[in-house]
Motif scaffolding. Structure first.
Motif, PDB file in Angstrom:
ATOM      1  N   UNK A  24       0.839  -1.191   0.000  1.00 48.47           N
ATOM      2  CA  UNK A  24       0.000   0.000   0.000  1.00 48.47           C
ATOM      3  C   UNK A  24       0.880   1.248   0.000  1.00 48.47           C
ATOM      4  N   UNK A  25       0.448   2.284  -0.689  1.00 47.60           N
ATOM      5  CA  UNK A  25       1.181   3.549  -0.736  1.00 47.60           C
ATOM      6  C   UNK A  25       0.646   4.482   0.363  1.00 47.60           C
ATOM      7  N   UNK A  26       1.281   5.615   0.527  1.00 44.85           N
ATOM      8  CA  UNK A  26       0.798   6.612   1.491  1.00 44.85           C
ATOM      9  C   UNK A  26      -0.613   7.067   1.116  1.00 44.85           C
ATOM     10  N   UNK A  27      -0.856   7.227  -0.170  1.00 45.63           N
ATOM     11  CA  UNK A  27      -2.195   7.607  -0.629  1.00 45.63           C
ATOM     12  C   UNK A  27      -3.205   6.515  -0.274  1.00 45.63           C
ATOM     13  N   UNK A  28      -2.823   5.264  -0.468  1.00 46.32           N
ATOM     14  CA  UNK A  28      -3.694   4.153  -0.109  1.00 46.32           C
ATOM     15  C   UNK A  28      -3.969   4.102   1.384  1.00 46.32           C
ATOM     16  N   UNK A  29      -2.934   4.356   2.186  1.00 43.02           N
ATOM     17  CA  UNK A  29      -3.125   4.387   3.640  1.00 43.02           C
ATOM     18  C   UNK A  29      -4.111   5.473   4.042  1.00 43.02           C
ATOM     19  N   UNK A  30      -4.108   6.587   3.325  1.00 44.57           N
ATOM     20  CA  UNK A  30      -5.045   7.668   3.650  1.00 44.57           C
ATOM     21  C   UNK A  30      -6.488   7.265   3.360  1.00 44.57           C
ATOM     22  N   UNK A  31      -6.689   6.264   2.527  1.00 45.32           N
ATOM     23  CA  UNK A  31      -8.025   5.769   2.218  1.00 45.32           C
ATOM     24  C   UNK A  31      -8.525   4.796   3.278  1.00 45.32           C
ATOM     25  N   UNK A  32      -7.632   4.183   4.038  1.00 48.03           N
ATOM     26  CA  UNK A  32      -8.028   3.168   5.021  1.00 48.03           C
ATOM     27  C   UNK A  32      -8.950   3.747   6.092  1.00 48.03           C
ATOM     28  N   UNK A  33      -8.712   4.957   6.556  1.00 48.06           N
ATOM     29  CA  UNK A  33      -9.540   5.523   7.638  1.00 48.06           C
ATOM     30  C   UNK A  33     -11.002   5.670   7.204  1.00 48.06           C
ATOM     31  N   UNK A  34     -11.291   6.323   6.071  1.00 48.08           N
ATOM     32  CA  UNK A  34     -12.705   6.408   5.686  1.00 48.08           C
ATOM     33  C   UNK A  34     -13.319   5.051   5.336  1.00 48.08           C
ATOM     34  N   UNK A  35     -12.545   4.147   4.726  1.00 49.26           N
ATOM     35  CA  UNK A  35     -13.088   2.827   4.426  1.00 49.26           C
ATOM     36  C   UNK A  35     -13.349   2.038   5.708  1.00 49.26           C
ATOM     37  N   UNK A  36     -12.490   2.181   6.706  1.00 49.05           N
ATOM     38  CA  UNK A  36     -12.697   1.498   7.989  1.00 49.05           C
ATOM     39  C   UNK A  36     -13.983   1.993   8.644  1.00 49.05           C
TER      40      UNK A  36
END
Length: 136
Positions: free
Chosen positions: A95-107
């Motif tokens: 996962x990239x930094x951009x992908x990690x930033x998506x984890x919070x809203x998806x969680x």
């Protein structure tokens, strides 16, 4: 290493504009497979996860669907892909930094769905019963 886009950046998207690419992006990131892949890769960060391990950790996903999901995530810069030149090739994802930033809203969305699914099922059942009765 995370790369940034090199082309011109456009203004913030507007979901309510019919031609806005935000709509396509929401279609891609709003799937259950995307949510699961982002979760698995986020939990492994900063380590890589092999394709076969992703498939094992995502019950029900077909090889074809997982490939398509990962291809989209890679194309969107949310995941990186590395092929190890072995026979057969070993494919690794991170996962990239951009992908990690998506984890919070998806969680948050996953949590909401898990918390409210029984209630929604009740409403769906009632709706189906009402429609069946209206048909009589």
């Amino acid at each position: 290493m995370t790369t940034r886009p090199t082309g011109p950046l456009t203004a913030r998207g507007d979901l309510f504009e019919p031609d806005c690419p935000t709509r396509r992006l929401l279609d891609r990131i709003g799937t259950k497979w995307t949510s699961m892949a982002i979760k698995v890769l986020s939990e492994a960060a900063p380590e890589e996860v092999r394709f076969a391990e992703l498939q094992r950790r995502m019950p029900g996903v077909s090889q074809k669907m997982l490939s398509a999901t990962l291809r989209n995530l890679t194309r969107d810069g949310l995941v990186t892909r590395r092929v190890q030149p072995t026979v057969p090739p070993r494919v690794h994802y991170r996962i990239t930094a951009l992908g990690l930033s998506l984890e919070v809203p998806l969680a948050a969305l996953r949590s909401w769905a898990e918390e409210h699914m029984a209630e929604i099922d009740t409403y769906r059942h009632r709706h189906a019963e009402q429609n069946a009765n209206d048909q009589d």
